[in-house]
Scaffold this active site. Structure first.
Site, PDB file in Angstrom:
ATOM      1  N   LYS A   1       0.849  -1.213   0.041  1.00  0.00           N
ATOM      2  CA  LYS A   1      -0.001  -0.008  -0.013  1.00  0.00           C
ATOM      3  C   LYS A   1       0.874   1.339  -0.099  1.00  0.00           C
ATOM      4  CE  LYS A   1      -4.198   1.694   2.132  1.00  0.00           C
ATOM      5  NZ  LYS A   1      -5.433   1.152   2.816  1.00  0.00           N
TER       6      LYS A   1
ATOM      7  N   ARG B   1     -25.617  -1.018   6.069  1.00  0.00           N
ATOM      8  CA  ARG B   1     -25.469  -2.614   6.203  1.00  0.00           C
ATOM      9  C   ARG B   1     -25.929  -3.249   7.218  1.00  0.00           C
ATOM     10  NH1 ARG B   1     -21.048  -4.024   2.639  1.00  0.00           N
ATOM     11  NH2 ARG B   1     -22.226  -3.435   0.738  1.00  0.00           N
TER      12      ARG B   1
ATOM     13  N   GLU C   1     -20.139  -4.445   9.424  1.00  0.00           N
ATOM     14  CA  GLU C   1     -21.048  -3.621  10.171  1.00  0.00           C
ATOM     15  C   GLU C   1     -22.099  -4.390  11.058  1.00  0.00           C
ATOM     16  OE1 GLU C   1     -19.984  -3.091   7.154  1.00  0.00           O
ATOM     17  OE2 GLU C   1     -18.921  -1.164   7.207  1.00  0.00           O
TER      18      GLU C   1
HETATM   19  C1  LIG Z   1     -19.252  -1.410   4.042  1.00  0.00           C
HETATM   20  C2  LIG Z   1     -18.037  -0.568   3.894  1.00  0.00           C
HETATM   21  N1  LIG Z   1     -17.380  -0.276   5.059  1.00  0.00           N
HETATM   22  C3  LIG Z   1     -16.432   0.519   5.417  1.00  0.00           C
HETATM   23  C4  LIG Z   1     -16.123   1.332   4.353  1.00  0.00           C
HETATM   24  C5  LIG Z   1     -14.950   2.201   4.498  1.00  0.00           C
HETATM   25  N2  LIG Z   1     -13.669   1.826   3.832  1.00  0.00           N
HETATM   26  C6  LIG Z   1     -13.100   2.189   2.817  1.00  0.00           C
HETATM   27  S1  LIG Z   1     -11.775   1.511   2.367  1.00  0.00           S
HETATM   28  C7  LIG Z   1     -11.793   0.725   3.692  1.00  0.00           C
HETATM   29  C8  LIG Z   1     -10.557  -0.500   3.842  1.00  0.00           C
HETATM   30  C9  LIG Z   1     -10.547  -1.141   2.750  1.00  0.00           C
HETATM   31  O1  LIG Z   1      -9.322  -2.196   2.771  1.00  0.00           O
HETATM   32  P1  LIG Z   1      -9.010  -3.287   1.744  1.00  0.00           P
HETATM   33  O2  LIG Z   1     -10.199  -3.702   1.228  1.00  0.00           O
HETATM   34  O3  LIG Z   1      -8.082  -4.072   2.166  1.00  0.00           O
HETATM   35  O4  LIG Z   1      -8.567  -2.410   0.664  1.00  0.00           O
HETATM   36  P2  LIG Z   1      -7.273  -1.427   0.347  1.00  0.00           P
HETATM   37  O5  LIG Z   1      -7.771  -0.149   0.533  1.00  0.00           O
HETATM   38  O6  LIG Z   1      -6.305  -1.748   1.390  1.00  0.00           O
HETATM   39  O7  LIG Z   1      -6.723  -1.620  -1.041  1.00  0.00           O
HETATM   40  C10 LIG Z   1     -12.756   0.725   4.337  1.00  0.00           C
HETATM   41  C11 LIG Z   1     -13.121   0.261   5.806  1.00  0.00           C
HETATM   42  C12 LIG Z   1     -16.533   1.140   3.156  1.00  0.00           C
HETATM   43  N3  LIG Z   1     -15.963   1.774   2.105  1.00  0.00           N
HETATM   44  N4  LIG Z   1     -17.665   0.271   2.944  1.00  0.00           N
END
Ligand SMILES: Cc1ncc(C[n+]2csc(CCOP(=O)(O)OP(=O)(O)O)c2C)c(N)n1
Length: 647
Positions: free
Chosen positions: A280, A404, A376
């Site tokens: 990342k 959610r 959630e």
């Molecule tokens: C349902 C939901 N919960 C929380 C979020 C907030 N959120 C956005 S990105 C993220 C982390 C995602 O991590 P990952 O899937 O590993 O992707 P990366 O950004 O590391 O590539 C979160 C918690 C969201 N977008 N959707």
């Protein structure tokens, strides 16, 4: 001239050599850094997925083949090479490109997305549709390691393994959520990445044994032995047992390896899970060192990695608002203060400790703060258990993500009448993240639930008072508050005591009653001053409670005759609807009622202030709307008509 400037469509990269692809990857990173350092926005995940985007478009024939990204903020390289390069400088700006996947930006984004964990289900649907139509499209779903833990993603994994469609799932594992990831799944994935040798060894051994007499049954027997020791050493077995063929992990920044693997995988049938390991923030030192800070960042100086302006806790670019403090900051501070007093208070976040302002509480009370990951529904479920067990849970969550967990609010909280506090941040227009992230529906979906009390503070100080009140309640309480701070005026100072079902009168007036909820209180006060200059004397009430509604307030407003309700939420089913229902229930006859809020429809992205204006919720537009309506409603009154501007 750069290579990137010649890439207008994915087919333009197919003739490039490996060194040219590497150069293109570097140029894309430069473009991402230039744009996002200037505008702010999601950065680190996209930096980590550049080679993945290139390799996918190199090997597959999008848009005929379906490349479907979970959420999409990590796929900016995909935007850049699918005909959107020239508009990339408009990213997340009003009228510009979206910061996520967007179905209206062309054939390469099939869905408009922003909520995590959805892609496996939608990709499965696409694969099945293709199967039904006897097509030959490849379907590829790309999902992050944290999103894989979402309930919806796990449900899809289970079903994909059952149906066994031709579907490639790429698990883009950068070992990070926004914050460090949570849970057994992420530990498991980590082990797969740190023990890749065993995986290779196992496959080689299998090939060797298969060539022996009775080799296949020996392999089967071997797998049974493996199963009995699977806890130790069997990478990918969890996915294989679910019905996938697990491949990887491979280096997600090695273009040659990625492309070779994807070409091989393209020939395989059935569900495949390809596990790739990425960094990342790749390619930008400060983002690699602190990927959480650079997940989504305000405008920053490229040379130093430092922000150009003072950051607002739990807020995005330009969100501080007037009066200095944000709602998230007030929540964060008050939570700690209450945590000192109430030793059974437990804070819960679903993978958003920083955004919701819970991280300071976590630092102060590490054993009383739970980050449940992107889960959630589970967050609400665990809160119910904690409350039943005697703890005082506070679930800090964004309005949009609370959607959610709707059934859990009904079934786990309200039906049980459990004293859980829902601290609902980002309720209202959130700004640059756009339609997937605006929190406009919570009033409508919450106020129909029995036993829940629903309140909204006018400013950060009142949010503190509401939290103090809420912690004393024996029922579920939902507190909704917006992103940033107050949008106009100066803070009114110490709020009066919060009493269940009681509003706060702020201004008296005889011509109109403005009943304002939460973030609309200061704009309503401002509008009342402007209306006074138009000869309209407006009473202003800070409603505080959507439920239980202050019926005395409703009665008093009805007596004024002209009632305007104001809310930063969808009008349908909202606070205004509650007031309207109360008129009916109280059998008060005939007050004219104007409901101001958001009409039926999704709101685009743009700065919060711009969107408030566009939706005509800023003081000037409010004044015009109210004056015009009032004039039409009370034709006898001596009013100067204020022209309604074209919307
Ligand atoms: C349902 C939901 N919960 C929380 C979020 C907030 N959120 C956005 S990105 C993220 C982390 C995602 O991590 P990952 O899937 O590993 O992707 P990366 O950004 O590391 O590539 C979160 C918690 C969201 N977008 N959707």
């Amino acid at each position: 001239m750069s290579l990137l400037q010649h890439i207008d469509r994915p087919s333009d990269i197919k003739a490039l050599t490996f060194p040219e692809l590497s150069t293109l990857a570097r140029e894309i990173r430069e473009e991402l850094l230039k744009t996002i350092s200037a505008l702010g926005g999601h950065l680190a995940s996209s930096l980590g997925a550049v080679e993945l985007c290139l390799a996918l478009h190199y090997v597959f024939e999008a848009p005929d083949d379906r490349l479907v990204w979970d959420m999409g903020y990590q796929a900016f390289a995909h935007k850049l090479i699918t005909g959107r390069r020239d508009r990339f400088h408009t990213l997340k700006q009003l009228g510009g490109l979206s910061g996520f996947n967007n179905k209206d930006e062309g054939p390469h984004d099939l869905f408009t997305t922003g909520h995590g964990g959805t892609v496996l289900s939608t990709a499965l649907g696409l694969a099945m549709a293709d199967d039904q139509l006897k097509g030959s499209r490849h379907v590829v779903a790309i999902i992050g390691d944290a999103s894989l833990g979402e309930g919806m993603a796990l449900e899809a994994l289970n079903h994909i393994g059952h149906l066994k469609p031709n579907l490639l799932v790429i698990l883009n594992d950068n070992k990070m959520s926004i914050a460090p990831p949570v849970g057994g799944l992420s530990r498991y994935l980590n082990r797969l990445i740190t023990n890749p040798i065993y995986n290779r060894l196992r496959l080689d051994l299998e090939q060797l044994v298969k060539r022996l007499p009775h080799g296949t049954s020996l392999v089967r027997m071997g797998r049974k032995v493996e199963e009995s020791i699977k806890g130790f050493l069997v990478p990918g077995l969890v996915f294989e047992e679910l019905g996938f063929r697990y491949l990887g992990p491979i280096d997600g920044h090695n273009l040659r390896e990625l492309i070779t693997m994807l070409k091989n995988v393209k020939r395989l049938k059935g569900p495949i899970l390809l596990h790739i390991s990425t960094v990342k923030g790749k390619g930008y030192r400060f983002a690699e060192e602190d990927p959480e800070r650079f997940h989504k960042i305000e405008p920053f100086d490229l040379a130093t990695g430092q922000l150009k302006a003072r950051p607002a806790r739990g807020s995005g670019p330009g969100a501080r608002g007037r009066g200095g403090t944000t709602f998230s900051e007030a929540f964060s501070d008050e939570l700690i203060r209450l945590g000192e007093i109430h030793r059974r208070l437990v804070a819960i976040t679903a993978a958003m400790p920083e955004g919701t302002g819970v991280s300071a509480f976590a630092a102060r009370f590490p054993h009383r703060c739970l980050d449940v990951g992107m889960a959630e529904q589970h967050a609400l479920g665990i809160a119910a258990g904690l409350a039943r067990g005697g703890a005082r849970p506070v679930v800090a969550i964004y309005s949009t993500f609370l959607q959610r967990a709707y059934d859990q609010i009904m079934h786990e909280l309200c039906l049980q009448e459990l004293p859980v506090i829902l601290a609902i941040d980002r309720a209202g227009l959130v700004g640059e993240d756009g339609p997937t992230h605006h929190g406009l529906f919570d009033i409508a979906y919450l106020r129909v639930l029995p036993s829940l009390m629903l309140v909204s503070p006018k400013d950060p100080a009142e949010l503190r008072a509401m939290l103090q009140w809420a912690i004393e309640q024996a029922r579920p309480v939902a507190i909704r508050y917006p992103r940033g701070g107050i949008v106009c005026g100066e803070p009114l100072g110490r709020p009066s005591r919060v009493v269940a079902g009681k509003s706060e009168p702020l201004r008296s007036g005889k011509d109109l009653a403005l009943l304002a909820l939460g973030s609309m209180v200061y704009p309503a006060l401002d509008a009342a001053e402007r209306l006074a200059r138009e000869g309209l004397d407006a009473m202003v009430v800070n409603a505080r409670f959507v439920k239980p509604l202050d019926l005395d307030m409703v009665r008093q407003a009805a007596q004024v005759g002209c009632v305007v309700t104001l809310e930063e939420a969808q009008v349908a089913g909202g606070f205004g609807s509650a007031v309207s229902e109360a008129f009916e229930a109280l059998e008060v006859s005939g007050p004219a009622h104007l409901r101001i809020g958001l009409p039926d429809g999704f709101v685009e992205h743009g700065k919060r202030s711009e969107l408030l204006e566009r939706c005509r919720l800023d003081p000037e537009s409010l004044t015009q709307r109210i004056a015009r309506w009032s004039h039409a409603t009370r034709p006898s009154a001596d009013l100067r008509l204020v022209a309604e501007p074209s919307a």
